[in-house]
Motif scaffolding. Sequence first.
Motif, PDB file in Angstrom:
ATOM      1  N   MET A 191       0.849  -1.189   0.000  1.00  0.00           N
ATOM      2  CA  MET A 191       0.000   0.000   0.000  1.00  0.00           C
ATOM      3  C   MET A 191       0.886   1.241   0.000  1.00  0.00           C
ATOM      4  SD  MET A 191      -3.067   1.036   2.657  1.00  0.00           S
ATOM      5  CE  MET A 191      -1.968   1.325   4.050  1.00  0.00           C
ATOM      6  N   GLU A 192       0.636   2.130  -0.936  1.00  0.00           N
ATOM      7  CA  GLU A 192       1.472   3.318  -1.094  1.00  0.00           C
ATOM      8  C   GLU A 192       0.672   4.579  -0.784  1.00  0.00           C
ATOM      9  OE1 GLU A 192       4.128   5.708  -4.477  1.00  0.00           O
ATOM     10  OE2 GLU A 192       3.160   3.786  -4.965  1.00  0.00           O
ATOM     11  N   ILE A 193       1.247   5.438   0.054  1.00  0.00           N
ATOM     12  CA  ILE A 193       0.661   6.732   0.388  1.00  0.00           C
ATOM     13  C   ILE A 193       1.651   7.819  -0.008  1.00  0.00           C
ATOM     14  CG2 ILE A 193      -0.247   8.218   2.213  1.00  0.00           C
ATOM     15  CD1 ILE A 193      -0.861   5.678   3.815  1.00  0.00           C
ATOM     16  N   ILE A 194       1.196   8.791  -0.776  1.00  0.00           N
ATOM     17  CA  ILE A 194       2.017   9.946  -1.131  1.00  0.00           C
ATOM     18  C   ILE A 194       1.661  11.065  -0.160  1.00  0.00           C
ATOM     19  CG2 ILE A 194       2.608  11.609  -2.933  1.00  0.00           C
ATOM     20  CD1 ILE A 194       1.614   9.509  -4.973  1.00  0.00           C
ATOM     21  N   ARG A 195       2.597  11.396   0.701  1.00  0.00           N
ATOM     22  CA  ARG A 195       2.335  12.380   1.751  1.00  0.00           C
ATOM     23  C   ARG A 195       2.496  13.802   1.194  1.00  0.00           C
ATOM     24  NH1 ARG A 195      -0.382   9.889   5.879  1.00  0.00           N
ATOM     25  NH2 ARG A 195       0.637   7.913   6.431  1.00  0.00           N
ATOM     26  N   TYR A 196       1.441  14.582   1.376  1.00  0.00           N
ATOM     27  CA  TYR A 196       1.449  15.962   0.887  1.00  0.00           C
ATOM     28  C   TYR A 196       2.585  16.764   1.514  1.00  0.00           C
ATOM     29  CZ  TYR A 196      -0.229  20.697  -0.098  1.00  0.00           C
ATOM     30  OH  TYR A 196      -0.338  22.007  -0.504  1.00  0.00           O
ATOM     31  N   ALA A 197       2.881  16.498   2.790  1.00  0.00           N
ATOM     32  CA  ALA A 197       3.917  17.255   3.501  1.00  0.00           C
ATOM     33  C   ALA A 197       5.284  17.077   2.849  1.00  0.00           C
ATOM     34  CB  ALA A 197       3.970  16.830   4.965  1.00  0.00           C
ATOM     35  N   GLY A 198       5.467  15.987   2.103  1.00  0.00           N
ATOM     36  CA  GLY A 198       6.753  15.728   1.470  1.00  0.00           C
ATOM     37  C   GLY A 198       6.878  16.244   0.048  1.00  0.00           C
ATOM     38  N   LEU A 199       5.829  16.880  -0.478  1.00  0.00           N
ATOM     39  CA  LEU A 199       5.864  17.368  -1.851  1.00  0.00           C
ATOM     40  C   LEU A 199       6.547  18.735  -1.914  1.00  0.00           C
ATOM     41  CD1 LEU A 199       2.254  16.427  -3.038  1.00  0.00           C
ATOM     42  CD2 LEU A 199       4.359  15.075  -3.204  1.00  0.00           C
ATOM     43  N   LYS A 200       7.397  18.905  -2.900  1.00  0.00           N
ATOM     44  CA  LYS A 200       8.158  20.144  -3.033  1.00  0.00           C
ATOM     45  C   LYS A 200       7.366  21.182  -3.822  1.00  0.00           C
ATOM     46  CE  LYS A 200      12.561  21.963  -4.737  1.00  0.00           C
ATOM     47  NZ  LYS A 200      13.844  21.627  -5.422  1.00  0.00           N
ATOM     48  N   PRO A 201       7.175  22.386  -3.280  1.00  0.00           N
ATOM     49  CA  PRO A 201       6.469  23.439  -4.030  1.00  0.00           C
ATOM     50  C   PRO A 201       7.324  23.976  -5.166  1.00  0.00           C
ATOM     51  CG  PRO A 201       7.250  24.288  -1.922  1.00  0.00           C
ATOM     52  CD  PRO A 201       7.549  22.820  -1.924  1.00  0.00           C
ATOM     53  N   GLN A 202       6.709  24.142  -6.332  1.00  0.00           N
ATOM     54  CA  GLN A 202       7.393  24.692  -7.500  1.00  0.00           C
ATOM     55  C   GLN A 202       6.734  26.030  -7.853  1.00  0.00           C
ATOM     56  OE1 GLN A 202       6.604  21.490 -10.245  1.00  0.00           O
ATOM     57  NE2 GLN A 202       8.378  20.316  -9.587  1.00  0.00           N
ATOM     58  N   PRO A 203       7.415  27.159  -7.654  1.00  0.00           N
ATOM     59  CA  PRO A 203       6.823  28.479  -7.942  1.00  0.00           C
ATOM     60  C   PRO A 203       6.497  28.640  -9.422  1.00  0.00           C
ATOM     61  CG  PRO A 203       8.813  28.681  -6.597  1.00  0.00           C
ATOM     62  CD  PRO A 203       8.776  27.277  -7.104  1.00  0.00           C
ATOM     63  N   TRP A 204       5.396  29.309  -9.700  1.00  0.00           N
ATOM     64  CA  TRP A 204       5.046  29.636 -11.071  1.00  0.00           C
ATOM     65  C   TRP A 204       6.000  30.703 -11.603  1.00  0.00           C
ATOM     66  CZ3 TRP A 204      -0.996  30.313 -11.245  1.00  0.00           C
ATOM     67  CH2 TRP A 204      -1.603  29.130 -10.811  1.00  0.00           C
ATOM     68  N   ARG A 205       6.207  30.672 -12.909  1.00  0.00           N
ATOM     69  CA  ARG A 205       7.097  31.667 -13.521  1.00  0.00           C
ATOM     70  C   ARG A 205       6.545  33.083 -13.385  1.00  0.00           C
ATOM     71  NH1 ARG A 205       7.410  27.323 -17.296  1.00  0.00           N
ATOM     72  NH2 ARG A 205       9.518  26.449 -17.437  1.00  0.00           N
ATOM     73  N   ASN A 206       5.200  33.214 -13.385  1.00  0.00           N
ATOM     74  CA  ASN A 206       4.614  34.561 -13.296  1.00  0.00           C
ATOM     75  C   ASN A 206       4.391  35.016 -11.855  1.00  0.00           C
ATOM     76  OD1 ASN A 206       2.385  33.162 -12.409  1.00  0.00           O
ATOM     77  ND2 ASN A 206       1.073  33.671 -14.151  1.00  0.00           N
ATOM     78  N   GLY A 207       4.793  34.198 -10.885  1.00  0.00           N
ATOM     79  CA  GLY A 207       4.676  34.573  -9.485  1.00  0.00           C
ATOM     80  C   GLY A 207       3.277  34.505  -8.920  1.00  0.00           C
ATOM     81  N   GLY A 208       2.341  33.926  -9.681  1.00  0.00           N
ATOM     82  CA  GLY A 208       0.952  33.902  -9.238  1.00  0.00           C
ATOM     83  C   GLY A 208       0.585  32.753  -8.324  1.00  0.00           C
ATOM     84  N   GLY A 209       1.509  31.816  -8.105  1.00  0.00           N
ATOM     85  CA  GLY A 209       1.186  30.691  -7.241  1.00  0.00           C
ATOM     86  C   GLY A 209       2.301  29.669  -7.230  1.00  0.00           C
ATOM     87  N   VAL A 210       2.028  28.530  -6.601  1.00  0.00           N
ATOM     88  CA  VAL A 210       2.979  27.419  -6.552  1.00  0.00           C
ATOM     89  C   VAL A 210       2.221  26.125  -6.838  1.00  0.00           C
ATOM     90  CG1 VAL A 210       4.527  28.551  -4.913  1.00  0.00           C
ATOM     91  CG2 VAL A 210       2.697  27.080  -4.062  1.00  0.00           C
ATOM     92  N   THR A 211       2.935  25.153  -7.383  1.00  0.00           N
ATOM     93  CA  THR A 211       2.361  23.850  -7.696  1.00  0.00           C
ATOM     94  C   THR A 211       3.143  22.758  -6.976  1.00  0.00           C
ATOM     95  OG1 THR A 211       1.540  24.510  -9.873  1.00  0.00           O
ATOM     96  CG2 THR A 211       1.942  22.172  -9.543  1.00  0.00           C
ATOM     97  N   ARG A 212       2.420  21.798  -6.433  1.00  0.00           N
ATOM     98  CA  ARG A 212       3.030  20.598  -5.855  1.00  0.00           C
ATOM     99  C   ARG A 212       2.587  19.393  -6.673  1.00  0.00           C
ATOM    100  NH1 ARG A 212       2.101  24.095  -1.666  1.00  0.00           N
ATOM    101  NH2 ARG A 212       3.723  24.230  -0.049  1.00  0.00           N
ATOM    102  N   GLU A 213       3.536  18.722  -7.279  1.00  0.00           N
ATOM    103  CA  GLU A 213       3.227  17.563  -8.118  1.00  0.00           C
ATOM    104  C   GLU A 213       2.994  16.334  -7.244  1.00  0.00           C
ATOM    105  OE1 GLU A 213       6.053  15.248 -10.927  1.00  0.00           O
ATOM    106  OE2 GLU A 213       5.213  16.911 -12.090  1.00  0.00           O
ATOM    107  N   VAL A 214       1.837  15.716  -7.402  1.00  0.00           N
ATOM    108  CA  VAL A 214       1.493  14.523  -6.638  1.00  0.00           C
ATOM    109  C   VAL A 214       2.031  13.276  -7.339  1.00  0.00           C
ATOM    110  CG1 VAL A 214      -0.398  13.152  -5.692  1.00  0.00           C
ATOM    111  CG2 VAL A 214      -0.565  15.664  -5.716  1.00  0.00           C
ATOM    112  N   ALA A 215       1.765  13.151  -8.631  1.00  0.00           N
ATOM    113  CA  ALA A 215       2.236  11.998  -9.395  1.00  0.00           C
ATOM    114  C   ALA A 215       2.220  12.346 -10.867  1.00  0.00           C
ATOM    115  CB  ALA A 215       1.356  10.774  -9.123  1.00  0.00           C
TER     116      ALA A 215
END
Length: 228
Positions: free
Chosen positions: A1-25
């Motif tokens: 059983m595999e769990i992807i923990r949100y706390a371990g996801l690295k935030p990637q800033p948007w190029r336009n500075g409007g937000g950040v994305t965390r890739e789950v899979a």
Amino acid sequence: MEIIRYAGLKPQPWRNGGGVTREVAAFRSPEADTAAPADIGAAPAVRGQDAGWQWRVSIADVSKAGPFSPFPGMDRVLTVIEGDLLLLSVDGVEHPLEKYRPFRFSGDAASSGTLPTGDVRNLNVITRSGAFKGYTSIVELSKKRAHPVFEGQLGILLQGQATVSPGIAVAGSGAEPDPASASGTDLPAGPETLERYDAVVGSDTATPEILGRGFLAVVSIDQVAGGL
């Protein structure tokens, strides 16, 4: 059983500075990695925006109005999972997106968002057109009836409290015995607590089952026949 923990996801800033994305899979193209199988749980997630992926599931924090990145040749399903409202403009047509209402649109379209009620958090499912099809469903959890997460799916806890346990492996299914069980064959491991935005990777052997109170996003990635 595999769990992807949100706390371990690295935030990637948007190029336009409007937000950040965390890739789950994500799943990269066969050209990028011919050994990579085309299902959610079979290989580690591919990290990074330039990995040549065929599908991606991510969570984005949007803090400023502005354009969204184009994804030519992709289909998108966007769901507001925190915040009240996102006004999404797609090729000049405005769509009011309320919380927990998935919306599908083309990655080829010119798209942008405004935030009339403040910051929002979005669940994004992006798939290569003609190769994969992505779906997002929002379900209410129960403490009495477990919700299964099958192969090709991710179950993401959006709100509330929940635990996940592996189902009992069916004889002849090919599932490995659980070393945490008393007999090694018929007793699943104990339940694990899910934190908000943790993702459970689905399986058809010892299928994970989620119990609790709150809301779960079920993301399904289906391969299109003849797509790859």
